[in-house]
Design a protein around this motif. Structure first.
Motif, PDB file in Angstrom:
ATOM      1  N   ASP A 295       0.830  -1.205   0.000  1.00 58.14           N
ATOM      2  CA  ASP A 295       0.000   0.000   0.000  1.00 58.14           C
ATOM      3  C   ASP A 295       0.868   1.260   0.000  1.00 58.14           C
ATOM      4  OD1 ASP A 295      -2.375   1.405  -0.089  1.00 58.14           O
ATOM      5  OD2 ASP A 295      -3.274   0.291   1.565  1.00 58.14           O
ATOM      6  N   TRP A 296       0.302   2.320  -0.587  1.00 58.91           N
ATOM      7  CA  TRP A 296       0.988   3.620  -0.657  1.00 58.91           C
ATOM      8  C   TRP A 296       0.611   4.451   0.572  1.00 58.91           C
ATOM      9  CZ3 TRP A 296       4.488   5.774  -4.102  1.00 58.91           C
ATOM     10  CH2 TRP A 296       4.766   7.134  -3.910  1.00 58.91           C
TER      11      TRP A 296
ATOM     12  N   GLY B 206      -2.820   2.304   3.511  1.00 61.00           N
ATOM     13  CA  GLY B 206      -2.590   3.401   2.565  1.00 61.00           C
ATOM     14  C   GLY B 206      -3.811   3.709   1.716  1.00 61.00           C
TER      15      GLY B 206
ATOM     16  N   ILE C 228      -4.345   2.841  -1.727  1.00 59.18           N
ATOM     17  CA  ILE C 228      -4.595   2.093  -2.969  1.00 59.18           C
ATOM     18  C   ILE C 228      -5.855   1.231  -2.835  1.00 59.18           C
ATOM     19  CG2 ILE C 228      -3.645   0.496  -4.658  1.00 59.18           C
ATOM     20  CD1 ILE C 228      -0.856   1.191  -3.629  1.00 59.18           C
TER      21      ILE C 228
END
Lengths: 281, 281
Positions: free
Chosen positions: B213-214, B231, B233
């Motif tokens: 995940d970002w 995150g 995404i």
């Protein structure tokens, strides 16, 4: 391709490069002293100021405004916030017009707070831009969509490539009547293998050309840009393509550099800026 | 779209996620204990080891190898270095075959040291891959081109988008005889507004699917990835597109996290990994 070496009248300094140390008047005077052709100021520097005085000072120095930075983000969780953003951007267009700015620079916003819906972010931005276009035409300041580096997609710009920016131009202003265009920043776009084909496609949609350099390693996603020549971007090759597409405006230096250049004094930054644009752009 | 919730046999753990704390045997045993279907090991973990023993251990645990990580960079200033890279990658394909790996993962390299010539970097990579394809076919392990995030273009991967990876597949393996394909990693590709159209185009070229995940903010360009769910995404939406294109392989978790997950112990990381893939992917 123009020969810009030793011709600071063809350069513009984005005031962010100088780390927001001095008021606009001092920046304008320091730039004029070096024969620099323009600046790109930020709205925060104009807030509460007499914009016509600034405009007069620029005119007296034979300087122009390559762009006014920058839009309030269009993406937000609520309609009320998005309406407010459009209102603020409409007022900013008025300021840009007072300065006879070449364009109004758009950093469009990332995902609306808490959301993972990228398509909705795109929709919100396009909706906001569409609402602004008539006013942009009325005041005579075109809107420049600036695609930012994909590493900013979550929190700054869901607009991440030149292809995407041009697709939005075609969608929102198919016949060019609103003069909606793009800003080409080498820092954000250099990595794109399809940049050359998109620059050809862009033609007279290119409203601004920004330079700086990608450092290796890069230690921060926002404020670790390099001076031209200190990184890996073939800036001159990109300028050749931008000018082949028809761009004739100023070459604008825009650097965010919390740990290096922002710690230097303004005179030094400006001297180096002029030298580096001349040698490496 | 498959229901993978609570089905660890459909998950794979890229060993980088575990911070290189334990030898492969311990990783395999810990994964097997949790019913995880596969791993993606790194060459450094196999160097000097008896690969057939590892392969046997995996087989006994009913586990597969979703991919062998990863290629020596193809870009380099000298021809001798580039030849050596191809040789190393040829040997790695042999290792991948011993493990019956689903594919050999390619991180292709950035600009050749000191160069600003992105087109030359592209040329060097394609030349190297072309030289490897016959051996890939002979040993029965397809090569997976992994586009990395554009922020890695200078020093890790001049291959930055799915469109570019698929263009290279079409160029180097037009009829698919070499089974040249791509790895889709949500971390690298989520920002791309053209991802959906390229996933449709990819079809059976998709050889691997990586999740993580970002994080917002992201504090490091390499080793600050998040666990799925931490995150922004929309991982499940991307998996739906990947599976609609025909992908039926394992969902591989690959996280580089120097300041967070790599500081946890292996058991905890694996427990959280299984839970997060189940809930968020």
């Amino acid at each position: 391709m123009r020969d810009i070496s030793g011709k600071p009248a063809l350069y513009s300094i984005n005031t962010a490069t100088l780390g927001y140390q001095a008021p606009l008047e001092a920046i304008i005077d320091d730039c004029a002293q070096r024969g620099i052709g323009g600046i790109a100021p930020w709205r925060r520097e104009l807030d509460g100021r007499n914009v016509q005085d600034i405009a007069r000072r620029l005119k007296n120095c034979h300087m122009s405004v390559s762009g006014l930075c920058r839009s309030t983000y269009y993406t937000a969780p609520t309609l009320a916030e998005r309406r407010q953003a459009v209102d603020e951007n409409r007022r900013a267009l008025d300021t840009a017009a007072e300065l006879s700015a070449n364009c109004y620079m758009q950093v469009v916003g990332g995902l609306p707070g808490g959301s993972k819906n990228l398509a909705e972010a795109h929709r919100q931005v396009k909706e906001g831009i569409a609402q602004l276009l008539p006013h942009s035409r009325d005041v005579g300041v075109p809107i420049a969509l600036e695609p930012l580096h994909p590493m900013t997609a979550a929190d700054r710009s869901c607009l991440c490539s030149l292809r995407q920016a041009l697709d939005w131009c075609d969608e929102l202003d198919p016949d060019g009547g609103f003069r909606l265009g793009v800003a080409v920043d080498v820092y954000h776009l250099w990595w794109d293998p399809y940049l050359a084909e998109q620059l050809k496609r862009a033609g007279n949609r290119i409203l601004a050309f920004h330079v700086s350099d990608w450092l290796v390693p890069t230690t921060d996603l926002v404020s670790d840009r390099g001076m031209p020549g200190d990184g890996v971007i073939d800036i001159r090759a990109i300028r050749a393509q931008v000018e082949a597409a028809g761009f004739k405006g100023l070459v604008e230096l825009e650097i965010f550099s919390a740990n290096n250049w922002w710690k230097q004094n303004q005179s030094l930054i400006l001297d180096v800026s002029v030298e580096r644009i001349s040698e490496h752009c």
